[in-house]
Design an enzyme around this catalytic site. Sequence first.
Site, PDB file in Angstrom:
ATOM      1  N   PHE A  25       0.859  -1.182   0.000  1.00  0.00           N
ATOM      2  CA  PHE A  25       0.000   0.000   0.000  1.00  0.00           C
ATOM      3  C   PHE A  25       0.903   1.243   0.000  1.00  0.00           C
ATOM      4  O   PHE A  25       1.828   1.323   0.816  1.00  0.00           O
ATOM      5  CB  PHE A  25      -0.862  -0.042   1.257  1.00  0.00           C
ATOM      6  CG  PHE A  25      -2.009   0.919   1.247  1.00  0.00           C
ATOM      7  CD1 PHE A  25      -3.031   0.797   0.316  1.00  0.00           C
ATOM      8  CD2 PHE A  25      -2.086   1.935   2.174  1.00  0.00           C
ATOM      9  CE1 PHE A  25      -4.107   1.675   0.326  1.00  0.00           C
ATOM     10  CE2 PHE A  25      -3.156   2.815   2.192  1.00  0.00           C
ATOM     11  CZ  PHE A  25      -4.168   2.692   1.261  1.00  0.00           C
TER      12      PHE A  25
ATOM     13  N   ARG B 290     -12.376  -3.240  -8.173  1.00  0.00           N
ATOM     14  CA  ARG B 290     -12.224  -4.208  -7.077  1.00  0.00           C
ATOM     15  C   ARG B 290     -13.597  -4.613  -6.564  1.00  0.00           C
ATOM     16  O   ARG B 290     -14.414  -3.770  -6.214  1.00  0.00           O
ATOM     17  CB  ARG B 290     -11.442  -3.603  -5.908  1.00  0.00           C
ATOM     18  CG  ARG B 290      -9.976  -3.422  -6.147  1.00  0.00           C
ATOM     19  CD  ARG B 290      -9.238  -3.174  -4.845  1.00  0.00           C
ATOM     20  NE  ARG B 290      -9.861  -2.123  -4.027  1.00  0.00           N
ATOM     21  CZ  ARG B 290      -9.371  -1.681  -2.878  1.00  0.00           C
ATOM     22  NH1 ARG B 290      -8.260  -2.223  -2.385  1.00  0.00           N
ATOM     23  NH2 ARG B 290      -9.966  -0.722  -2.203  1.00  0.00           N
TER      24      ARG B 290
ATOM     25  N   ASP C  34       1.485  -6.008   7.428  1.00  0.00           N
ATOM     26  CA  ASP C  34       0.306  -5.153   7.448  1.00  0.00           C
ATOM     27  C   ASP C  34      -0.889  -6.038   7.103  1.00  0.00           C
ATOM     28  O   ASP C  34      -0.991  -6.550   5.981  1.00  0.00           O
ATOM     29  CB  ASP C  34       0.450  -4.003   6.451  1.00  0.00           C
ATOM     30  CG  ASP C  34      -0.679  -2.987   6.578  1.00  0.00           C
ATOM     31  OD1 ASP C  34      -1.791  -3.385   6.972  1.00  0.00           O
ATOM     32  OD2 ASP C  34      -0.442  -1.802   6.278  1.00  0.00           O
TER      33      ASP C  34
ATOM     34  N   TYR D  24     -11.356  -0.791  10.098  1.00  0.00           N
ATOM     35  CA  TYR D  24     -12.553  -0.278   9.420  1.00  0.00           C
ATOM     36  C   TYR D  24     -12.868  -0.994   8.110  1.00  0.00           C
ATOM     37  O   TYR D  24     -13.793  -0.625   7.414  1.00  0.00           O
ATOM     38  CB  TYR D  24     -12.446   1.234   9.190  1.00  0.00           C
ATOM     39  CG  TYR D  24     -11.196   1.715   8.470  1.00  0.00           C
ATOM     40  CD1 TYR D  24     -11.056   1.562   7.095  1.00  0.00           C
ATOM     41  CD2 TYR D  24     -10.166   2.333   9.167  1.00  0.00           C
ATOM     42  CE1 TYR D  24      -9.922   2.009   6.442  1.00  0.00           C
ATOM     43  CE2 TYR D  24      -9.026   2.792   8.519  1.00  0.00           C
ATOM     44  CZ  TYR D  24      -8.911   2.627   7.160  1.00  0.00           C
ATOM     45  OH  TYR D  24      -7.785   3.067   6.511  1.00  0.00           O
ATOM     46  N   LYS D  25     -12.069  -2.013   7.758  1.00  0.00           N
ATOM     47  CA  LYS D  25     -12.333  -2.749   6.521  1.00  0.00           C
ATOM     48  C   LYS D  25     -13.201  -3.966   6.853  1.00  0.00           C
ATOM     49  O   LYS D  25     -14.357  -3.799   7.217  1.00  0.00           O
ATOM     50  CB  LYS D  25     -11.010  -3.089   5.853  1.00  0.00           C
ATOM     51  CG  LYS D  25     -10.304  -1.798   5.394  1.00  0.00           C
ATOM     52  CD  LYS D  25      -8.924  -1.968   4.824  1.00  0.00           C
ATOM     53  CE  LYS D  25      -8.400  -0.615   4.346  1.00  0.00           C
ATOM     54  NZ  LYS D  25      -6.964  -0.636   4.040  1.00  0.00           N
TER      55      LYS D  25
HETATM   56  C1  LIG Z   1      -6.185   0.519   4.171  1.00  0.00           C
HETATM   57  C2  LIG Z   1      -4.749   0.324   4.393  1.00  0.00           C
HETATM   58  C3  LIG Z   1      -4.020   1.246   5.156  1.00  0.00           C
HETATM   59  C4  LIG Z   1      -4.684   2.487   5.667  1.00  0.00           C
HETATM   60  O1  LIG Z   1      -3.932   3.139   6.603  1.00  0.00           O
HETATM   61  P1  LIG Z   1      -4.538   4.370   7.419  1.00  0.00           P
HETATM   62  O2  LIG Z   1      -3.431   4.826   8.225  1.00  0.00           O
HETATM   63  O3  LIG Z   1      -5.713   3.817   8.182  1.00  0.00           O
HETATM   64  O4  LIG Z   1      -5.042   5.378   6.439  1.00  0.00           O
HETATM   65  C5  LIG Z   1      -2.678   0.989   5.386  1.00  0.00           C
HETATM   66  N1  LIG Z   1      -2.078  -0.111   4.877  1.00  0.00           N
HETATM   67  C6  LIG Z   1      -2.767  -1.012   4.134  1.00  0.00           C
HETATM   68  C7  LIG Z   1      -2.080  -2.219   3.614  1.00  0.00           C
HETATM   69  C8  LIG Z   1      -4.105  -0.813   3.856  1.00  0.00           C
HETATM   70  O5  LIG Z   1      -4.776  -1.680   3.113  1.00  0.00           O
END
Ligand SMILES: *Cc1c(COP(=O)(O)O)cnc(C)c1O
Length: 413
Positions: free
Chosen positions: A119, A373, A198, A223-224
């Site tokens: 990400f 997606r 992560d 939140y996912k």
């Molecule tokens: C959604 C996501 C994030 C989001 O990070 P925030 O700090 O909550 O904005 C980070 N890493 C990955 C791999 C994600 O999928």
Amino acid sequence: MFSDPTDSLSDNFRDRFVIADHDLIYLDGNSLGRLPQATAAHLEKVIQQEWGADLIRSWNKGWFDLPERVGAKLAHLLGAQPDEIIIADSTSVNLFKLVVAALRAQPDRPKIVTDDLNFPSDVYILQGALALLGGEQRLEIVPSPDGIYGPLDGLATAVDAETALLTLSHTVFKSGYTYDLTAVTRSAQAAGALVLWDLSHSAGAVPIDLNGANVDLAVGCTYKYLNGGPGAPAFLYVRRDLQERLRNPISGWMGQHNPFAFGLDYAPAPGLRRFLTGTPPILSLAAVEPGLDIILEAGMAHIRAASVQMTDYLVQAWQRELAPLGFALNSPRDAAERGGHISLGHPEGWRINRALIEQMNVLPDFRRPDNIRLGVNPLYNSLSELETAVARLRKVVVDRLYAQYPLEMTAVT
Ligand SMILES: *Cc1c(COP(=O)(O)O)cnc(C)c1O
């Protein structure tokens, strides 16, 4: 036509979520999970009783320990000990804290390794951490061979005696490819590196056994697939034997060993509390718990079995009905190598995605350059919904419904 386990799971659990529009096919639970019914009532109690009536006394009646208590519940889901996960900050900030801590604990190893499927925020955080540390360390980004699969051979070569940390997204956000947690962890540890996963796109979608895989460090979103609400605080895992070795670089009073002594010298709290920084956001932290309760009740094995059945269905539908319309499958075909979403590429992906949202009441998301997606959460998505979604997707392309939209993209895709 379809039998267990899939639709029985959503039959049992869909009404635990707020469904404001029954015709809407929501395929973006991998970006923002649905609102659990219980969350509104729970927050009402936290707001009216704990904040409204009990006021500051609530800190001693459960608020102070809430990051640990909700963390312990999540630990149960992720195969960790209750004192190995804490809820704090955002995923990005937690990543920063653990990356800096891991680098400082191994000053003789100057390298971080990741891949180009990670990400982007994670890579930005790595770049920022390295800049802060004075440029002594370096980042190696190993490219994926095809933008879909993790570069296993490249990573094995890159992680060497100079490597302090290997950090990867366990399930990658674009293709949905999922690494073998145990094998990759073991091989990097054999080179003497720490491993930080992560789990943002894995938690709640894929069974995770952090202790079983002997993972060192992890972070992730709530939140996912965990349905904790927009901007809900994230989680952070540190294996117990590493906790005393690592120091939080954002040393705030909530991670101090005795915050209410108000002494002027920082000394870290024992255990994971040291990775807290400031006052936890109680309202959004409280909102994380009802979503976790649903997942624990449903059982991760059931959720995964249903998720595999559903993403398999999408792969079959792609092969049968969508490939002839110009769609590419940008996710692994083998369910064992993917998480809870399927990416379909199409040269008109952006406009097709818009037509789906604006005319077809299907809500996926779009990731550049051309990926639509389709995220499935079997707690509230069903196979029959997916059948309808595929039919609507076909209609958008066959009837060229996308052609009326401009090519420019909106800010949030
Ligand atoms: C959604 C996501 C994030 C989001 O990070 P925030 O700090 O909550 O904005 C980070 N890493 C990955 C791999 C994600 O999928």
